[in-house]
Design a protein around this motif. Structure first.
Motif, PDB file in Angstrom:
ATOM      1  N   THR A  27     -13.040   4.720   9.495  1.00 58.22           N
ATOM      2  CA  THR A  27     -12.653   6.101   9.793  1.00 58.22           C
ATOM      3  C   THR A  27     -11.316   6.471   9.155  1.00 58.22           C
ATOM      4  OG1 THR A  27     -11.680   5.443  11.913  1.00 58.22           O
ATOM      5  CG2 THR A  27     -13.960   6.219  11.955  1.00 58.22           C
ATOM      6  N   ALA A  28     -10.497   5.494   8.798  1.00 56.08           N
ATOM      7  CA  ALA A  28      -9.180   5.770   8.224  1.00 56.08           C
ATOM      8  C   ALA A  28      -9.233   6.030   6.717  1.00 56.08           C
ATOM      9  CB  ALA A  28      -8.230   4.609   8.511  1.00 56.08           C
ATOM     10  N   VAL A  29     -10.131   5.366   5.989  1.00 60.72           N
ATOM     11  CA  VAL A  29     -10.157   5.460   4.527  1.00 60.72           C
ATOM     12  C   VAL A  29     -10.895   6.715   4.059  1.00 60.72           C
ATOM     13  CG1 VAL A  29      -9.975   2.963   4.172  1.00 60.72           C
ATOM     14  CG2 VAL A  29     -12.239   4.027   4.323  1.00 60.72           C
ATOM     15  N   ASP A  30     -10.711   7.024   2.778  1.00 63.56           N
ATOM     16  CA  ASP A  30     -11.426   8.159   2.183  1.00 63.56           C
ATOM     17  C   ASP A  30     -12.904   7.857   2.003  1.00 63.56           C
ATOM     18  OD1 ASP A  30      -9.297  10.174   1.676  1.00 63.56           O
ATOM     19  OD2 ASP A  30      -8.441   8.543   0.492  1.00 63.56           O
ATOM     20  N   ALA A  31     -13.225   6.600   1.677  1.00 63.63           N
ATOM     21  CA  ALA A  31     -14.624   6.196   1.502  1.00 63.63           C
ATOM     22  C   ALA A  31     -14.712   4.669   1.543  1.00 63.63           C
ATOM     23  CB  ALA A  31     -15.176   6.709   0.173  1.00 63.63           C
ATOM     24  N   VAL A  32     -15.930   4.190   1.782  1.00 58.92           N
ATOM     25  CA  VAL A  32     -16.200   2.748   1.815  1.00 58.92           C
ATOM     26  C   VAL A  32     -17.062   2.384   0.611  1.00 58.92           C
ATOM     27  CG1 VAL A  32     -17.371   0.902   3.089  1.00 58.92           C
ATOM     28  CG2 VAL A  32     -16.038   2.624   4.328  1.00 58.92           C
ATOM     29  N   VAL A  33     -16.676   1.312  -0.053  1.00 58.26           N
ATOM     30  CA  VAL A  33     -17.461   0.762  -1.156  1.00 58.26           C
ATOM     31  C   VAL A  33     -18.131  -0.500  -0.611  1.00 58.26           C
ATOM     32  CG1 VAL A  33     -17.381  -0.227  -3.472  1.00 58.26           C
ATOM     33  CG2 VAL A  33     -15.790   1.618  -2.848  1.00 58.26           C
ATOM     34  N   PRO A  34     -19.463  -0.554  -0.614  1.00 61.70           N
ATOM     35  CA  PRO A  34     -20.145  -1.736  -0.070  1.00 61.70           C
ATOM     36  C   PRO A  34     -19.882  -2.989  -0.908  1.00 61.70           C
ATOM     37  CG  PRO A  34     -21.660   0.122  -0.267  1.00 61.70           C
ATOM     38  CD  PRO A  34     -20.412   0.493  -1.004  1.00 61.70           C
ATOM     39  N   LEU A  35     -19.454  -4.037  -0.252  1.00 57.94           N
ATOM     40  CA  LEU A  35     -19.222  -5.317  -0.897  1.00 57.94           C
ATOM     41  C   LEU A  35     -20.471  -5.777  -1.634  1.00 57.94           C
ATOM     42  CD1 LEU A  35     -17.703  -7.974  -1.435  1.00 57.94           C
ATOM     43  CD2 LEU A  35     -18.358  -8.706   0.881  1.00 57.94           C
ATOM     44  N   GLU A  36     -21.613  -5.617  -1.009  1.00 56.67           N
ATOM     45  CA  GLU A  36     -22.873  -6.066  -1.608  1.00 56.67           C
ATOM     46  C   GLU A  36     -23.136  -5.364  -2.944  1.00 56.67           C
ATOM     47  OE1 GLU A  36     -23.088  -6.651   2.838  1.00 56.67           O
ATOM     48  OE2 GLU A  36     -22.347  -5.090   1.500  1.00 56.67           O
ATOM     49  N   ARG A  82      -0.974   6.416   6.111  1.00 58.80           N
ATOM     50  CA  ARG A  82       0.220   6.894   5.391  1.00 58.80           C
ATOM     51  C   ARG A  82      -0.002   6.909   3.888  1.00 58.80           C
ATOM     52  NH1 ARG A  82       5.657   4.992   8.523  1.00 58.80           N
ATOM     53  NH2 ARG A  82       5.115   5.982  10.489  1.00 58.80           N
ATOM     54  N   ALA A  83      -0.670   5.882   3.376  1.00 61.19           N
ATOM     55  CA  ALA A  83      -0.932   5.809   1.934  1.00 61.19           C
ATOM     56  C   ALA A  83      -1.815   6.975   1.481  1.00 61.19           C
ATOM     57  CB  ALA A  83      -1.574   4.474   1.579  1.00 61.19           C
ATOM     58  N   LYS A  84      -2.716   7.432   2.350  1.00 58.70           N
ATOM     59  CA  LYS A  84      -3.621   8.537   2.018  1.00 58.70           C
ATOM     60  C   LYS A  84      -2.874   9.854   1.782  1.00 58.70           C
ATOM     61  CE  LYS A  84      -7.162   9.339   4.460  1.00 58.70           C
ATOM     62  NZ  LYS A  84      -8.126   9.477   5.541  1.00 58.70           N
ATOM     63  N   LYS A  85      -1.639   9.950   2.205  1.00 58.67           N
ATOM     64  CA  LYS A  85      -0.851  11.165   1.950  1.00 58.67           C
ATOM     65  C   LYS A  85      -0.536  11.316   0.468  1.00 58.67           C
ATOM     66  CE  LYS A  85       1.224  11.202   6.525  1.00 58.67           C
ATOM     67  NZ  LYS A  85       2.437  11.017   7.316  1.00 58.67           N
ATOM     68  N   ASN A  86      -0.571  10.200  -0.270  1.00 58.95           N
ATOM     69  CA  ASN A  86      -0.200  10.207  -1.682  1.00 58.95           C
ATOM     70  C   ASN A  86      -1.319   9.804  -2.628  1.00 58.95           C
ATOM     71  OD1 ASN A  86       2.617  10.686  -1.022  1.00 58.95           O
ATOM     72  ND2 ASN A  86       2.648   8.574  -0.330  1.00 58.95           N
ATOM     73  N   SER A  87      -2.326   9.103  -2.129  1.00 56.88           N
ATOM     74  CA  SER A  87      -3.327   8.476  -2.976  1.00 56.88           C
ATOM     75  C   SER A  87      -4.670   8.451  -2.251  1.00 56.88           C
ATOM     76  CB  SER A  87      -2.858   7.041  -3.270  1.00 56.88           C
ATOM     77  OG  SER A  87      -3.782   6.334  -4.029  1.00 56.88           O
ATOM     78  N   LYS A  88      -5.744   8.306  -2.994  1.00 56.46           N
ATOM     79  CA  LYS A  88      -7.055   8.060  -2.381  1.00 56.46           C
ATOM     80  C   LYS A  88      -7.108   6.587  -2.003  1.00 56.46           C
ATOM     81  CE  LYS A  88      -9.179  12.022  -3.006  1.00 56.46           C
ATOM     82  NZ  LYS A  88      -9.526  12.849  -1.874  1.00 56.46           N
ATOM     83  N   VAL A  89      -7.622   6.292  -0.819  1.00 58.62           N
ATOM     84  CA  VAL A  89      -7.713   4.907  -0.349  1.00 58.62           C
ATOM     85  C   VAL A  89      -9.167   4.607   0.014  1.00 58.62           C
ATOM     86  CG1 VAL A  89      -6.915   3.190   1.312  1.00 58.62           C
ATOM     87  CG2 VAL A  89      -5.343   4.992   0.530  1.00 58.62           C
ATOM     88  N   PHE A  90      -9.682   3.536  -0.582  1.00 58.42           N
ATOM     89  CA  PHE A  90     -11.052   3.100  -0.350  1.00 58.42           C
ATOM     90  C   PHE A  90     -11.036   1.712   0.262  1.00 58.42           C
ATOM     91  CE2 PHE A  90     -10.845   5.920  -3.954  1.00 58.42           C
ATOM     92  CZ  PHE A  90     -11.877   6.821  -3.723  1.00 58.42           C
ATOM     93  N   MET A  97       0.833  -1.206   0.000  1.00 58.65           N
ATOM     94  CA  MET A  97       0.000   0.000   0.000  1.00 58.65           C
ATOM     95  C   MET A  97       0.864   1.251   0.000  1.00 58.65           C
ATOM     96  SD  MET A  97      -3.243  -0.690   2.471  1.00 58.65           S
ATOM     97  CE  MET A  97      -3.848   0.952   2.174  1.00 58.65           C
ATOM     98  N   LEU A  98       1.872   1.263   0.840  1.00 54.44           N
ATOM     99  CA  LEU A  98       2.745   2.432   0.907  1.00 54.44           C
ATOM    100  C   LEU A  98       3.495   2.638  -0.403  1.00 54.44           C
ATOM    101  CD1 LEU A  98       4.108   2.079   4.542  1.00 54.44           C
ATOM    102  CD2 LEU A  98       2.415   3.686   3.677  1.00 54.44           C
ATOM    103  N   GLU A  99       4.023   1.556  -0.938  1.00 52.96           N
ATOM    104  CA  GLU A  99       4.758   1.640  -2.202  1.00 52.96           C
ATOM    105  C   GLU A  99       3.837   2.074  -3.345  1.00 52.96           C
ATOM    106  OE1 GLU A  99       6.796  -1.728  -4.790  1.00 52.96           O
ATOM    107  OE2 GLU A  99       7.828  -1.440  -2.860  1.00 52.96           O
TER     108      GLU A  99
END
Length: 184
Positions: free
Chosen positions: A155-164, A133-141, A108-110
């Motif tokens: 609470t850490a990610v930019d957004a949640v995508v529902p599995l369903e 840390r990854a959110k400093k460079n990229s959007k993370v879902f 993720m960091l790389e």
């Protein structure tokens, strides 16, 4: 062109699928392609890489299980999925995998410095520092079932995508329903 990485933590993903009555997806490539298709509708052509994180059982413990898992990982690779393997061992009759979360966190960091978006299919709170840390460079879902509490990842990610929602875009023939026998 938008660069996207999709990372699946096998043990966590399978647990979430089982909780909503799904045994698995076969082949897994259709899951990745479902996300890619939705993104391409929104963003046009994208460059998307697929990553799958799991572990082989120890060869000494169960040779058949070892070769079945090896064949599964080989099939993923043949479908263009990058397979990342941790290690595992049996403790008190339970298979314990090690190193998988660390592999995901490092990747993720790389990837965050090379990719515009990362999609993590895991509710594992151990990955929160890597997400932050990854959110400093990229959007993370995060890809999470609506039934999954996962408050730390949410609470850490930019957004949640529902599995369903993702599963609804996949043809039913690729979704293996959990049987009562398998649920026991």
């Amino acid at each position: 062109m938008l660069k996207v990485g999709i990372l699946i933590d096998e043990m966590n993903a399978v647990s979430q699928l089982h909780n909503i009555g799904v045994e698995g997806i076969s082949p897994w490539k259709v899951f990745y392609e479902a996300i890619t298709t939705v993104l391409e509708k929104d963003y046009g052509t994208i460059d998307c890489t697929y990553h799958f994180y799991g572990a082989l059982p120890p060869k000494y413990a169960n040779l058949d299980q070892y070769y079945n898992r090896s064949n599964f990982f080989n099939a993923l690779s043949k479908h263009g999925v990058n397979v990342h393997k941790g290690i595992s061992e049996y403790r008190n009759g339970t298979l314990i995998e090690k190193g998988v979360d660390c592999l995901i966190a490092m990747d993720m960091l790389e990837m965050s410095v090379q990719y515009d978006m990362l999609f993590l299919f895991s509710a594992d709170a151990d990955l929160v520092p890597a997400v932050e840390r990854a959110k400093k460079n990229s959007k993370v879902f995060a890809i999470l079932s609506r039934q999954q509490p996962a408050k730390f990842i949410k609470t850490a990610v930019d957004a949640v995508v529902p599995l369903e929602a993702i599963l609804k875009t996949i043809d039913e023939q690729y979704i293996i329903k959990l049987t009562k026998r398998a649920a026991v």
